[in-house]
Design an enzyme around this catalytic site. Structure first.
Site, PDB file in Angstrom:
ATOM      1  CB  CYS A 178      31.302  52.807  36.907  1.00 19.23           C
ATOM      2  SG  CYS A 178      31.839  54.290  37.777  1.00 19.23           S
ATOM      3  CB  THR A 179      30.557  55.315  32.537  1.00 21.06           C
ATOM      4  OG1 THR A 179      29.708  54.213  32.267  1.00 21.06           O
ATOM      5  CG2 THR A 179      30.778  56.110  31.256  1.00 21.06           C
TER       6      THR A 179
END
Length: 322
Positions: A178-179
């Site tokens: 994810c980020t």
């Protein structure tokens, strides 16, 4: 050239006994350090993105690491010409990232953390599936080559997708990303709970991968939750994967439709942006509430009398503490 500001992205799963009291004290500390941004506080920990002058951000990181609860925070630091936010918000919520998985404690069990170079070396193996646990608007502007994506608009929909993942990939090694890493903490733990046996997560997320592994094979840009909207991470083999919503040409320029009633958040090329005056369609271009277009496609939220101290019970400087 060194830029004067820093942007910090971070999270920490750690018990906070009184989130509301901590929220107030922490908010005042951030204001004392002239920081702006968004921070979520809950009983399970802390999740934030803040911006400020480099020296102020360094002081913030120093204060946080001095607290045993937050000593393990892995700050992702970017340089910036200025603030990435216009306000400072610190809010209490039931989770530091909304998943609905309140029973999961990432400190008890989670996927194996892979450092960026370990992730890079493992992601293309035949027995591996790279799983993007972010929302559709995020991966549409950028994602790892050959990654599996989920048809979700919000991370809280993730648990609903696990059954179909299990049907397809139950015998594979699952590498989540994810980020910045926070969503993977609960996503990987939930996958283990649901019967997946070999689950990993990219430590520090896409942002850290860009800094330590050159962003290799991450195609497009990484969506971020500040005024930058999307950032470059791949300095090895970059590629644009998003297309203009209007004309279909390759473009990664993320904008909001100038019609505030629509406010569609998509990629629109500069040519179409000017032709439609920032709107996503001729209908929106003609809308009576359409906002003036300045070429950016970004519309600053109204300050609405923003007062950083509004609602505080204690405002004295000597109350400021972590």
């Amino acid at each position: 050239m060194n830029k004067p500001y820093s942007i910090l992205l971070y999270y920490c799963y750690t018990p906070i006994a009184d989130p509301e009291e901590f929220r107030e004290q922490h908010h005042l500390m951030c204001l004392e350090l002239n920081l702006l941004g968004r921070i979520i506080v809950s009983k399970e920990g802390l999740n934030g993105t803040v911006s400020g002058l480099k020296e102020d951000c360094e002081k913030y990181m120093e204060l946080m690491h001095a607290d045993p609860r937050f000593a393990k925070i892995d700050f992702k630091v970017d340089e910036s010409e200025g603030h990435a936010f216009t306000k400072m918000h610190v809010r209490t919520k039931s989770e530091i990232v909304h998943s609905g998985l309140l029973h999961i404690d990432p400190n008890a069990r989670t996927g194996k953390h892979l450092e960026p170079k370990e992730f890079r070396d493992m992601k293309d193996r035949d027995d591996v599936v790279v799983l993007d646990v972010r929302s559709d608007y995020e991966y549409n502007v950028g994602r790892f080559k050959n990654a599996v994506t989920l048809d979700i608009e919000n991370f809280r929909e993730f648990p609903e997708k696990v059954a179909e993942l299990k049907e397809k990939y139950k015998d594979k090694k699952i590498l989540t990303y994810c980020t910045g890493g926070i969503k993977c903490e609960k996503a990987s733990a939930f996958l283990l709970e649901q019967g997946f046996e070999d689950v990993y997560q990219l430590h520090g997320g896409i942002i850290k991968y860009g800094k330590e592994a050159g962003g290799e094979d991450f195609e497009g840009k990484c969506y971020v939750f500040d005024n930058r909207v999307a950032v470059d991470v791949n300095s090895v083999n970059p590629k644009v994967i998003s297309t203009c919503y209007v004309c279909g040409t390759e473009d990664d320029r993320m904008v909001n439709c100038a019609n505030p009633v629509c406010n569609l958040h998509v990629a629109i090329c500069e040519k179409c942006g000017w032709e439609l005056e920032g709107a996503c369609s001729t209908e929106c271009k003609g809308h009576p509430e359409k906002r003036p277009y300045d070429g950016t496609g970004y519309y600053q939220k109204e300050m609405n009398g923003y007062n950083p101290l509004k609602g505080f019970n204690r405002k004295k400087k000597n109350d400021v503490q972590v």
